[in-house]
Design an enzyme around this catalytic site. Structure first.
Site, mmCIF file in Angstrom:
data_model
loop_
_atom_site.group_PDB
_atom_site.id
_atom_site.type_symbol
_atom_site.label_atom_id
_atom_site.label_comp_id
_atom_site.label_asym_id
_atom_site.label_seq_id
_atom_site.Cartn_x
_atom_site.Cartn_y
_atom_site.Cartn_z
ATOM 1 N N ASP A 1 0.841 -1.202 0.000
ATOM 2 C CA ASP A 1 0.000 0.000 0.000
ATOM 3 C C ASP A 1 0.878 1.254 0.000
ATOM 4 O OD1 ASP A 1 -3.231 0.487 0.874
ATOM 5 O OD2 ASP A 1 -1.864 2.188 1.082
ATOM 6 N N ILE A 2 0.486 2.234 -0.796
ATOM 7 C CA ILE A 2 1.263 3.471 -0.932
ATOM 8 C C ILE A 2 1.211 4.317 0.346
ATOM 9 C CG2 ILE A 2 -0.564 4.984 -1.839
ATOM 10 C CD1 ILE A 2 1.443 5.882 -3.994
ATOM 11 N N ASN B 1 -12.797 -3.221 2.526
ATOM 12 C CA ASN B 1 -13.784 -2.161 2.664
ATOM 13 C C ASN B 1 -14.742 -2.194 1.479
ATOM 14 O OD1 ASN B 1 -12.392 -1.244 4.987
ATOM 15 N ND2 ASN B 1 -10.989 -0.046 3.722
ATOM 16 N N GLY C 1 -15.681 2.656 3.753
ATOM 17 C CA GLY C 1 -14.397 3.338 3.604
ATOM 18 C C GLY C 1 -13.639 2.966 2.346
ATOM 19 N N HIS D 1 -10.224 -5.455 -3.137
ATOM 20 C CA HIS D 1 -8.892 -5.709 -2.581
ATOM 21 C C HIS D 1 -9.017 -6.033 -1.106
ATOM 22 C CE1 HIS D 1 -9.804 -1.384 -2.548
ATOM 23 N NE2 HIS D 1 -9.197 -1.349 -1.376
HETATM 24 P P1 AMP Z 1 -9.701 1.362 0.176
HETATM 25 O O1 AMP Z 1 -9.729 2.747 0.770
HETATM 26 O O2 AMP Z 1 -10.123 0.279 1.123
HETATM 27 O O3 AMP Z 1 -10.435 1.334 -1.148
HETATM 28 O O4 AMP Z 1 -8.174 1.038 -0.112
HETATM 29 C C1 AMP Z 1 -7.497 1.602 -1.188
HETATM 30 C C2 AMP Z 1 -6.055 1.579 -0.816
HETATM 31 O O5 AMP Z 1 -5.292 1.774 -1.988
HETATM 32 C C3 AMP Z 1 -5.634 2.672 0.166
HETATM 33 O O6 AMP Z 1 -5.115 2.067 1.353
HETATM 34 C C4 AMP Z 1 -4.588 3.458 -0.601
HETATM 35 O O7 AMP Z 1 -3.530 3.896 0.222
HETATM 36 C C5 AMP Z 1 -4.134 2.458 -1.635
HETATM 37 N N1 AMP Z 1 -3.582 3.033 -2.843
HETATM 38 C C6 AMP Z 1 -4.078 4.052 -3.585
HETATM 39 N N2 AMP Z 1 -3.280 4.302 -4.640
HETATM 40 C C7 AMP Z 1 -2.260 3.416 -4.566
HETATM 41 C C8 AMP Z 1 -1.101 3.171 -5.361
HETATM 42 N N3 AMP Z 1 -0.822 3.900 -6.439
HETATM 43 N N4 AMP Z 1 -0.269 2.174 -4.982
HETATM 44 C C9 AMP Z 1 -0.524 1.452 -3.866
HETATM 45 N N5 AMP Z 1 -1.605 1.623 -3.075
HETATM 46 C C10 AMP Z 1 -2.453 2.600 -3.425
#
Ligand code: AMP
Ligand code: ZN
Length: 114
Positions: A31-32, A87, A93, A100
């Site tokens: 995760d970023i 989520n 959220g 994922h």
């Molecule tokens: P959610 O909020 O449950 O939909 O999770 C989406 C997740 O994707 C969040 O924890 C973000 O930090 C992560 N995310 C968004 N963009 C990226 C990216 N480019 N690379 C890795 N993780 C990402």
């Protein structure tokens, strides 16, 4: 593949990203914006909007998502335990509309989550 979907574009390689795991059904990325020392996203290669769209026919995919999460948890040395969460929708959220699982570990988790 959905061309305007961030995770579909990562799955196809259009957006380069380091993959912790990749096979015919699922891949995993860090995760970023990590919320724990280990914060990995485990995702289907195929576009599924969220867990709300899953059916019994997705049982092989779900088995793979869970087994890959367990493998990564072991690789990251999460002997003390870990959390797997997905989520769904605005109230859940969810911010990226491609299913994922968040694999979180390396620290003590709290319950209930916020
Ligand atoms: P959610 O909020 O449950 O939909 O999770 C989406 C997740 O994707 C969040 O924890 C973000 O930090 C992560 N995310 C968004 N963009 C990226 C990216 N480019 N690379 C890795 N993780 C990402
Ligand atoms: Zn997608």
């Amino acid at each position: 593949m959905t061309t305007d979907c961030l995770f579909c574009r990562m799955a196809s390689g259009e957006i380069p990203v380091a993959k912790v795991h990749e096979d015919d059904l699922v891949f995993a990325i860090r995760d970023i914006n990590p919320q724990a020392p280990t914060h990995v996203l485990v995702l289907p290669v195929a576009h599924i909007g969220s867990a709300a769209e899953l059916t019994e026919a997705d049982a092989p995919l779900l088995g793979r998502l869970f087994s890959v999460a367990a493998k990564i948890a072991q690789q990251d040395g999460l002997e003390g335990g870990w959390r797997l969460v997905s989520n769904v929708g605005p109230d859940g959220g969810q911010t990226v509309p491609h299913l994922h699982m968040h694999l979180l570990g390396g620290r003590s988790m709290h319950w209930p989550p916020g």
